[in-house]
Design an enzyme around this catalytic site. Sequence first.
Site, PDB file in Angstrom:
ATOM      1  CB  ALA A 182      -0.938  -0.003   1.200  1.00  0.00           C
ATOM      2  CG  ASP A 183       3.707   2.368   3.184  1.00  0.00           C
ATOM      3  OD1 ASP A 183       2.950   3.322   3.428  1.00  0.00           O
ATOM      4  OD2 ASP A 183       4.201   1.650   4.069  1.00  0.00           O
ATOM      5  CG  LEU A 184       6.431  -0.024  -1.843  1.00  0.00           C
ATOM      6  CD1 LEU A 184       7.143  -1.291  -2.310  1.00  0.00           C
ATOM      7  CD2 LEU A 184       7.454   1.074  -1.584  1.00  0.00           C
ATOM      8  N   GLY A 187       2.810   5.671  -3.088  1.00  0.00           N
ATOM      9  CA  GLY A 187       3.952   6.471  -3.497  1.00  0.00           C
ATOM     10  C   GLY A 187       4.038   6.615  -5.005  1.00  0.00           C
TER      11      GLY A 187
END
Length: 409
Positions: A182-184, A187
């Site tokens: 989810a972070d990547l 981003g």
Amino acid sequence: MSPLDTLPTANATTGLELLKGVRILDLTTSIAGPYGTQLLADLGAEVTKVERVGAGDDTRAWGPPFLDGESLWFLSINRNKESLTLDIKQPEGRSILAGLLESTDVLVVNVVQDVQRRLGLDFASLQTRYPSLIHVALTGFGSQGSKANLPCYDLIAEGYSGVMDLTGEKECGPQKVGTPAADLLAGQDVALATLAALYERQRTGRGKSIDVSMVSSMVRFMAPRVVPYLGSGERVTRSGGRDSVIAIYQVFETADEPITLGLGNDAIWHRFWTAVGQPEYGATASLATNANRRARRADIVVAIQSLLVSRKSEYWLALFNENRIPAGPINRVDQVVRDSHLLSEGLFYSVEGAAGKVPQVGLGIRFDGKSDVHRRAPPVLGADTERVLRERLGMSEACIAGLRERQII
């Protein structure tokens, strides 16, 4: 020998220059925001990372493992940036930030709306003074709605989106993806949206408010699962990847190591059975279409599995590669970083940091055949503070010394 010692060393160059001249002020911390700004930095943007005095980005404390006192998580997502420490909770700190924004193209923040407003960093507060500023807000649930001010991490976004419910074997509980997905993904959305806004600004001269939600990015990642449910009402359950719309698309055991195999169309289906010496099975009329094969998936899986366990994975992968049949190993991380193809692509390398070599994973995207992005190693906390203040704001040494004494920087 350490894996780091086996990597080729990349020398600092001008790198990619697609975004040369674009200035980004990065106030984010953790993974998603810094990953997004690293992508933009890799493309040539000048990224100034504004960090908390003394502590810096949260990920600087994430470890072990550490390398020469630096978190390896931090080192993975912060190259090609300069680090400036600044206490923006103090009026003098906010005044300095305001001065930096005068020459900034893109501001990226990852605090919720209430905090943005309290610090005067929301788009509405900045729009009048900086009409061409592109404002990117990256939060867990977006800037609107009942959950807008809730905190969020990758784990929470993965669970919320449904991806954890569908990851893993049926008999096991929900599982997180093995990297901060989810972070990547969020981003990447930061980088994608920023590029689109920069392109529009060339035409309009105006800034833009961009609202990126980790949960929304992760749910969009689930679209190939969500849309079939919405259109059919068929509930999807966790099954270790054996319920694909493609009839044969899963892991199979061999005489030693498991492999992946995807028979994604009729031509590949026939090539597979010809390659393994059973063309008559591939020509079975009742298995002529993917829909037919899905109806008899269990029987086909048994037939393939009984065949593949007779030989080692190396044999099958060589045979399938020769016959253009999609298949591959299930690599561990230590095997991935030794992969000859990926090494030839220059995806793994080291750079010289302040205390020694630092490992990196490259951009993996080529522009006119070029994918060399290294300009700067991930920065030591506050390494560029004084230079940025001198060069961008014209501050004197005495003024900078006073700011440091008062712990503004």
